[in-house]
Write a protein that holds these residues in place. Structure first.
Motif, short mmCIF file in Angstrom:
data_model
loop_
_atom_site.label_atom_id
_atom_site.label_comp_id
_atom_site.label_asym_id
_atom_site.label_seq_id
_atom_site.Cartn_x
_atom_site.Cartn_y
_atom_site.Cartn_z
N GLY B 103 0.99 -1.22 0.11
CA GLY B 103 -0.01 0.05 -0.02
C GLY B 103 0.73 1.53 0.09
N ILE B 104 1.95 1.29 0.84
CA ILE B 104 2.57 2.32 0.99
C ILE B 104 3.29 2.53 -0.43
N ALA B 105 4.02 1.56 -0.83
CA ALA B 105 4.77 1.52 -2.12
C ALA B 105 3.94 2.13 -3.32
N LEU B 106 2.60 1.75 -3.28
CA LEU B 106 1.71 2.19 -4.34
C LEU B 106 1.53 3.53 -4.36
N LEU B 107 1.14 3.97 -2.98
CA LEU B 107 0.90 5.44 -2.79
C LEU B 107 2.14 6.43 -3.25
N LEU B 108 3.31 5.79 -2.53
CA LEU B 108 4.49 6.91 -2.87
C LEU B 108 4.74 6.96 -4.44
N ALA B 109 4.51 5.58 -5.11
CA ALA B 109 4.79 5.54 -6.63
C ALA B 109 3.88 6.51 -7.43
N ILE B 110 2.57 6.48 -7.06
CA ILE B 110 1.74 7.25 -7.65
C ILE B 110 2.11 8.66 -7.23
N LEU B 111 2.63 9.04 -6.08
CA LEU B 111 2.84 10.56 -5.80
C LEU B 111 4.23 10.90 -6.46
N ILE B 112 5.12 9.78 -6.75
CA ILE B 112 6.46 10.29 -7.29
C ILE B 112 6.11 10.65 -8.65
N GLU B 113 5.27 9.71 -9.23
CA GLU B 113 5.07 9.64 -10.92
C GLU B 113 4.38 10.91 -11.01
N ALA B 114 3.48 11.40 -10.45
CA ALA B 114 2.58 12.57 -10.55
C ALA B 114 3.49 13.99 -10.20
N GLY B 115 4.72 13.68 -9.64
CA GLY B 115 5.25 14.90 -9.19
C GLY B 115 6.12 15.16 -10.61
N ALA B 116 6.43 16.56 -10.66
CA ALA B 116 7.08 17.13 -11.90
C ALA B 116 8.76 16.73 -11.94
N ARG B 117 9.18 16.73 -10.70
CA ARG B 117 10.57 16.74 -10.70
C ARG B 117 11.15 15.51 -9.41
N GLY B 118 12.49 15.26 -9.49
CA GLY B 118 12.84 14.77 -8.40
C GLY B 118 12.44 13.14 -8.29
N ARG B 119 12.18 12.50 -9.61
CA ARG B 119 11.61 11.28 -9.87
C ARG B 119 12.96 10.51 -9.39
N ALA B 120 14.13 10.58 -10.00
CA ALA B 120 15.14 9.73 -9.84
C ALA B 120 15.56 9.91 -8.35
N PHE B 121 15.60 10.98 -7.65
CA PHE B 121 16.13 11.28 -6.44
C PHE B 121 15.17 10.29 -5.33
#
Lengths: 379, 311
Positions: B103-121
């Motif tokens: 659950g946490i991984a899915l939530l974080l993945a969606i947030l990271i994917e939606a974010g404009a920057r900092g994906r790799a970070f």
């Protein structure tokens, strides 16, 4: 009344300006094509009309309502995407139903398993099922209702995408290169079908394509876009016969229009490679002379050129030549029996029809020209 | 030179067909898979057969003889308090770690994917626990969760809350290990989810938006969740097996204590086999462990796979 009106819309992605002060009006029930080379901003303009992209400045209205800051779901537009964008896990009938289900059922009623037992969900679902069936029958895909998109051919997927767009009778119908993934024969066939469908649905339609023949054959009006601007918007005949810009003239028409460097003397007489063309420019100086392949033919005393290649097409022949003075390529479309009896590499003389030739200034803008006198063309 | 090359080229198919006629098409196929077959036999099937045989003996390491004792080992397990505790703890640990880390991984993945920057970070930050050694990180956890000098309890004390003995009390120890397990698994699942999310065509979200999916939730239900199905099944299986196999954090932090409160299956196998040298009994537990893993995987693929759409 305007179905869609776009006024002074600009859009930048970072420092790149994709749309520059674009205005466009599509009347209710009108079919307007946005045509231009890739990267001209036509898809961005469509996505701004759809609400999938926000304009940096300017306004979009749909049937008089300002929708500039209203999201796509509330704009009452439908869109057919280039790759169809069907939901791969849903059957054809479920795909067709999505726009209706999303609008008519509450979030609770959309829940799997027990959502259908909440309130009037059952009655709504039955109505939706009827409507999707009717749409499917109209498009001839009723026998495919239980298939998944992966089990359909390209043409069938395209119909499902069309069906999903028209099923809820939107005010505005947007299509983003819907035929580009079909093979050539199917494309011509579907072209006619989309036009017929448009007449039945009667929604204001914006159609994006890079294929000029689609734009010319399907639309009430064509908007030619280049470099983020609409260069000209007019009926197909007018675009072809009366281009406002050299880029429009070059983009529309196949083979391409012939573009030759010309010079106007102090009395405005325009000549190409020293040969008077019979056109009068308003002022002295260099101009660009353009003439369509069917409006220039071999005749005596014309522009001297060297024949480089002949293509015989049955109903006509294309003569490829190069002017001797400026070494510019020229293509003439002539009746097969009017091909010059000259070997490849031989010299011919080309005579443009002054009444059907155009003049453009250094910026590519059309210059009004008068026809001075037409020397009788003698073969 | 070129003549010779041409001749060789012309020869090649004939040579090939001669080789094929010696062993036949089927024979060639067997010949080519032979290395893999040998490796599989030596590395997996043979040891498995060994374990299977050992499980029905009372063999102890270093012993000169052994007896066939039938199912006695399995009967012993039912009476073995440690074994029963380890089964119970492993199940609880799985039910804690699997849903939370997914659950946490899915939530974080969606947030990271939606974010404009900092994906790799962010990807790197959350993936760090996966590549760091649990045994090494255990020191850090030991310090963090220390009942008197640990920062976690210092914060709780500051907030006026209770200060549990995270790793020392039998009420808390399983949850503490579970949290460490979540921390270890989130990064791995996150990377898998991110890959799954990138594979979803952007156009589908545009279509969902135009079709009237107004809320982020309805777009998630219409597009993201169903299209993430294959990734999700894979993540569930991986996380499930990883948490059934939990060992190093338990071994380094609690040694199964206090009073068997954090005893887990793999540690019991290790303990019986390498501490008490009861190879027969250890092998029997290993069989139980294998049966559980296989059963879980079977249920998952059978039940979930039917509802999943693949591309």
């Amino acid at each position: 009344m305007a179905g869609v009106s776009v006024s002074a819309v600009s859009k930048s992605f970072g420092v790149t300006e994709v749309l520059k002060d674009v205005s466009l009006e599509v009347r209710k029930g009108e079919f307007v094509s946005l045509v231009g080379p890739s990267g001209c901003g036509k898809t961005t303009l469509m996505r701004i009309i759809a609400g999938l992209e926000t304009a940096s400045s300017g306004m979009v209205t749909i049937e008089g309502r300002d929708v500039t800051n209203i999201r796509a779901a509330d704009r009452d537009v439908a869109m057919v995407f280039q790759n169809y964008a069907l939901y791969p896990h849903l059957t054809v009938s479920q795909n067709l139903a999505v726009p209706l289900v999303m609008r008519r059922l509450s979030a609770l009623q959309r829940m799997p398993l027990f959502g259908r037992f909440i309130g009037d969900a059952k009655a709504k679902l039955a109505a939706i099922s009827d409507e999707t069936k009717r749409t499917a029958e109209m498009l001839g895909i009723a026998h495919l209702m239980d298939r998944k998109p992966a089990q359909l051919s390209g043409g069938q997927r395209q119909r499902v995408a069309l069906g999903r767009a028209i099923v809820r009778h939107p005010r505005v119908f947007l299509m983003d290169e819907p035929l580009s993934n079909l093979d050539a024969a199917l494309r011509v066939h579907t072209r006619a079908e989309i036009v017929a469908l448009h007449r039945r649905v009667g929604a204001a339609t914006v159609y994006v394509t890079h294929d000029q023949s689609e734009a010319m054959t399907m639309s009430d009006r064509v908007a030619v876009m280049m470099g983020g601007e609409i260069l000209q918007i007019a009926a197909p005949e007018e675009i072809y016969l009366d281009p406002a810009d050299l880029r429009v003239a070059s983009f529309i028409g196949s083979p391409k229009i012939n573009v030759l460097a010309a010079e106007a003397d102090e009395r405005g007489r325009v000549s190409v490679d020293g040969v008077p063309t019979g056109l009068l420019a308003p002022s002295r100086g260099p101009v660009t002379f353009a003439v369509r392949p069917e409006d220039i033919a071999p005749a005596g005393d014309g522009i001297p050129a060297r024949l480089t290649h002949v293509e015989f097409l049955g109903d006509c022949a294309l003569l490829h030549a190069e002017t001797i003075g400026n070494k510019r390529p020229v293509i003439c479309r002539v009746a097969p029996d009017r091909r010059p009896r000259v070997a490849i590499g031989g010299e011919i003389s080309l005579w443009p029809d002054a009444a059907k030739s155009f003049l453009f200034d250094g910026n590519g803008k059309r210059v009004s020209a008068a026809v001075a006198k037409q020397k009788p063309a003698h073969v | 030179m070129s003549d010779a090359a041409a001749a060789a080229y012309a020869m090649a198919p004939r040579e090939r067909s001669r080789a094929r006629s010696l062993v036949g098409d089927g024979g060639a196929a067997w010949l080519l898979t032979l290395p893999a077959i040998i490796a599989y036999l030596l590395m997996i099937l043979l040891p498995l057969a060994g374990v299977l045989a050992l499980a029905f003996t009372d063999y102890e390491f270093g012993g000169t003889s052994f007896r066939w004792i039938g199912s006695e080992n399995f009967a012993d397990m039912l009476k073995d308090r440690t074994f029963m505790a380890s089964i119970r703890n492993t199940v609880i640990y799985c039910f804690f770690v699997v849903p939370l880390s997914i659950g946490i991984a899915l939530l974080l993945a969606i947030l990271i994917e939606a974010g404009a920057r900092g994906r790799a970070f962010f990807r790197a930050v959350f993936f760090l626990p996966v590549v760091s050694l649990t045994v090494a990180m255990a020191t850090a956890w030991q310090y963090l969760l220390h009942p008197s000098i640990g920062p976690v309890n210092a914060v709780l004390r500051g907030l006026g809350l209770g200060t549990p003995n995270w790793l020392g009390s039998s009420d808390w120890v399983l949850m503490s290990l579970g949290m460490i397990g979540v921390w270890e698994n989130v990064g791995f699942n996150l990377v898998l989810f991110l890959a799954g999310l990138t594979a979803i065509p952007r156009e589908l979200y545009g279509a969902a938006e135009v079709d009237g999916a107004k809320s982020a939730w309805s777009r998630f239900a219409l597009v993201t969740w169903p299209l993430l199905g294959p990734t999700l099944l894979f993540v569930i299986i991986i996380t499930m097996t990883r948490s059934i196999r939990v060992f190093d954090s338990v071994q380094t932090l609690t040694q199964g204590g206090p009073n068997n409160a954090s005893e887990v299956l793999l540690r019991t196998i290790y303990q019986e086999g390498f501490h008490y040298f009861k190879f027969g009994y250890s092998a029997a537990i290993t069989l139980v462990f294998l049966a559980i893993v296989l059963a879980v995987m079977l249920v998952q693929t059978r039940l979930i796979d039917r509802r999943i759409h693949y591309g």
